[in-house]
Enzyme design. Structure first.
Site, mmCIF file in Angstrom:
data_model
loop_
_atom_site.group_PDB
_atom_site.id
_atom_site.type_symbol
_atom_site.label_atom_id
_atom_site.label_comp_id
_atom_site.label_asym_id
_atom_site.label_seq_id
_atom_site.Cartn_x
_atom_site.Cartn_y
_atom_site.Cartn_z
ATOM 1 N N LYS A 96 0.913 -1.197 0.041
ATOM 2 C CA LYS A 96 0.017 -0.007 -0.036
ATOM 3 C C LYS A 96 0.933 1.160 -0.102
ATOM 4 O O LYS A 96 1.645 1.476 0.789
ATOM 5 C CB LYS A 96 -0.753 0.116 1.330
ATOM 6 C CG LYS A 96 -1.777 1.159 1.264
ATOM 7 C CD LYS A 96 -2.489 1.423 2.685
ATOM 8 C CE LYS A 96 -3.331 2.665 2.612
ATOM 9 N NZ LYS A 96 -3.935 2.858 3.978
ATOM 10 N N GLY A 157 -7.548 9.364 10.785
ATOM 11 C CA GLY A 157 -7.718 9.000 11.982
ATOM 12 C C GLY A 157 -8.689 10.149 12.760
ATOM 13 O O GLY A 157 -8.994 10.113 13.928
ATOM 14 N N ALA A 183 -9.326 5.316 5.159
ATOM 15 C CA ALA A 183 -9.246 6.589 6.130
ATOM 16 C C ALA A 183 -10.358 7.380 6.269
ATOM 17 O O ALA A 183 -11.013 7.731 5.390
ATOM 18 C CB ALA A 183 -7.936 7.532 5.428
ATOM 19 N N GLY A 184 -10.778 7.744 7.434
ATOM 20 C CA GLY A 184 -11.887 8.639 7.937
ATOM 21 C C GLY A 184 -13.081 7.844 8.483
ATOM 22 O O GLY A 184 -13.932 8.411 8.830
ATOM 23 N N ASN A 205 -9.413 1.225 10.679
ATOM 24 C CA ASN A 205 -8.471 1.379 11.540
ATOM 25 C C ASN A 205 -8.699 1.965 13.048
ATOM 26 O O ASN A 205 -9.065 1.488 13.859
ATOM 27 C CB ASN A 205 -6.860 2.018 11.162
ATOM 28 C CG ASN A 205 -5.813 1.770 12.082
ATOM 29 O OD1 ASN A 205 -5.990 1.369 13.448
ATOM 30 N ND2 ASN A 205 -4.756 2.267 11.836
ATOM 31 N N THR A 206 -8.712 3.211 12.857
ATOM 32 C CA THR A 206 -9.114 4.224 13.953
ATOM 33 C C THR A 206 -10.315 3.944 14.625
ATOM 34 O O THR A 206 -10.624 3.780 15.796
ATOM 35 C CB THR A 206 -8.828 5.798 13.759
ATOM 36 O OG1 THR A 206 -7.744 5.919 13.174
ATOM 37 C CG2 THR A 206 -9.113 6.671 14.973
#
Length: 255
Positions: A96, A157, A183-184, A205-206
């Site tokens: 990635k 994040g 992301a997000g 992830n976050t």
């Protein structure tokens, strides 16, 4: 749904949930992967070995495909070097590409990402570039040899959700490559909405790492992604811009 597989660079996956590992404690990696049903998990090459004796790779099940990322790279050359290190560590041919020169908003540098993608694809890597959702950049990434496109939904994040929804939809509609929303994404409902739009997969992830119960949240994301994919394949019902339509025939007593 068994035949509905995610294909990346000739590799087939049943799960459409890609798990990021950046914010996890090592002890939660295995549980999160199992409850999410993920078959791909990102690994920051620079975190493959910690200052302690623990190794993040020891916590990833052997059945899971590793997706090393080039987190920390600021140029195409740095990303290529990190990709080579990941391969040398035994992470395989997947990579990635993440290239960010902006330390405040952590937005990807699309131009450098295109350069790195071209170099690594020619070397035989299965390249999944993280990018700001721009149609022209996406087309250049495809021409450079990308196996998929990974546009951000919101700043890394932030858990702000589908802030770039309209631009992601353009990529889904116009690109003949899997679009993996990255992301997000902060909630399972947002992951479901992205899948209903036609996204090929979701990376989170976050949203999981900061949840009160990581395994339960991982399970919620898995279910939401599956539901969104089923809805997309089924074909969403039409939307009336004006008025209403009775779901049952009107009877005489309403006249």
């Amino acid at each position: 749904m068994k035949d509905d597989k995610l294909v990346l660079g000739g590799h087939e996956f049943h799960s459409r949930f890609i798990l990021g590992s950046g914010k996890y404690s090592l002890q939660l990696i295995d549980a999160a992967v199992r409850y999410a049903g993920a078959e791909l998990i990102t690994v920051a090459v620079r975190r493959a070995n910690t200052k302690e004796k623990e190794n993040i790779l020891d916590y990833v099940p052997k059945t899971v495909t590793l997706l090393p990322n080039t987190s920390g790279a600021r140029t195409a050359e740095e990303a290529v070097r990190i990709a080579h290190l990941g391969k040398a560590l035994g992470c395989g041919d997947f990579v990635k590409v993440e290239i960010m020169r902006d330390s405040k908003y952590l937005l990807p540098d699309n131009n450098e990402t295109i350069r790195a993608t071209e170099i690594l694809a020619k070397e035989g890597f299965v390249v999944l570039p993280y990018m700001y959702p721009d149609l022209y950049a996406a087309r250049s990434l495809k021409d450079a040899g990308a196996a998929a496109i990974m546009p951000l939904a919101a700043p890394i994040g932030s858990n702000k959700g589908l802030a770039t929804k309209e631009f992601i939809q353009i990529l889904i509609d116009e690109m003949d490559l899997p679009i993996i929303v990255d992301a997000g994404i902060g909630k399972p409902s947002e992951a479901c909405a992205a899948m209903e739009m036609g996204a090929a997969a979701i990376m989170a992830n976050t949203a999981l790492a900061t949840a009160g119960n990581v395994p339960l949240m991982a399970s919620a994301f898995r279910d939401a992604i599956c539901a969104g994919r089923k809805a997309y394949l089924a074909g969403l019902g039409r939307v009336l811009m004006r008025g209403a339509a009775a779901s049952d025939p009107l009877t005489d007593f309403l006249r």
